[in-house]
Design an enzyme around this catalytic site. Structure first.
Site, mmCIF file in Angstrom:
data_model
loop_
_atom_site.group_PDB
_atom_site.id
_atom_site.type_symbol
_atom_site.label_atom_id
_atom_site.label_comp_id
_atom_site.label_asym_id
_atom_site.label_seq_id
_atom_site.Cartn_x
_atom_site.Cartn_y
_atom_site.Cartn_z
ATOM 1 N N ASP A 49 0.910 -1.093 0.002
ATOM 2 C CA ASP A 49 0.184 0.128 -0.110
ATOM 3 C C ASP A 49 0.897 1.290 0.160
ATOM 4 O OD1 ASP A 49 -2.362 1.693 0.177
ATOM 5 O OD2 ASP A 49 -2.126 1.788 2.435
ATOM 6 N N GLU B 223 -1.124 -1.227 -4.914
ATOM 7 C CA GLU B 223 -2.374 -0.446 -5.181
ATOM 8 C C GLU B 223 -2.076 0.616 -6.361
ATOM 9 O OE1 GLU B 223 -5.127 0.786 -2.012
ATOM 10 O OE2 GLU B 223 -4.125 2.811 -2.517
ATOM 11 N N ASP C 167 -2.914 1.162 7.056
ATOM 12 C CA ASP C 167 -1.985 0.852 5.864
ATOM 13 C C ASP C 167 -1.608 -0.524 5.740
ATOM 14 O OD1 ASP C 167 -1.382 3.831 4.916
ATOM 15 O OD2 ASP C 167 -1.421 3.955 7.117
#
Length: 188
Positions: free
Chosen positions: A7, A68, A141
């Site tokens: 992330d 991501e 996160d």
């Protein structure tokens, strides 16, 4: 399949490694968050995140890195930092000979919660359940990195089948065009 989920972020970059045991079975291997000080120069922050990602690749030996996909936000600085970290991660994965898969936030949310607009708490709750963790990964996160890895474990087989079907379709189309061309030459 072992997946390193990332992330990306400059202040907090979530890292999570998940083993996919086939079907919907997944197991958490490791999770953490790399933090860099907001007042540090950008190159130093990218270097710090990159060094930790490199250590994770060496330590956990993933088969693939799932990142991501950067999406549009109103805060341009946040998007830029996220994109820069994504680029560093993709470069390090390529350097290690690993494929990189990018998943949108809505794809990840839909995979783990069934709802593409799920909130962070829903994602964290489902990641905790799916991986049978004793406590929820914090901060968000960390949970997001695990969610990315889970998403890839579940989506990769379907994406592979689709790629194989597209390749087979292209092969059939080429063969058909060649037969048509040969038939036209035979008519002339």
């Amino acid at each position: 399949m072992r997946v390193l989920g990332v992330d990306p972020g400059l202040t907090r970059c979530g890292l999570g490694v998940v083993d996919g045991a086939g079907g919907r079975r997944v197991q958490c291997v490791a999770v953490d968050v790399v933090r860099t000080p907001a007042d540090a120069p950008l190159p130093e922050r990218l270097l710090a995140v990159g060094a930790e990602v490199e250590r994770w690749i060496e330590r956990h030996r993933p088969d693939v890195v799932a990142v991501e996909r950067v999406f549009s936000q109103h805060n341009v600085r946040t998007v830029m930092g996220t994109a820069q970290v994504s680029g560093v991660v993709a470069m390090l994965a390529a350097k290690a000979g690993l494929p990189v898969a990018f998943h949108t936030p809505s794809e990840v949310k839909a995979a783990v919660t069934g709802e593409g607009r799920a909130g962070k708490q829903q994602v964290t709750t489902m990641v905790t359940r799916l991986l049978a963790l004793k406590e929820a990964p914090r901060p968000a996160d960390a949970a997001d990195a695990l969610a990315l890895a889970i998403c890839h474990c579940w989506r990769a087989p379907m994406l592979d089948r689709m790629a194989q079907a597209q390749a087979r379709s292209a092969e059939l189309a080429r063969a058909h065009k060649a037969r048509l061309a040969a038939a036209r030459e035979g008519i002339s």
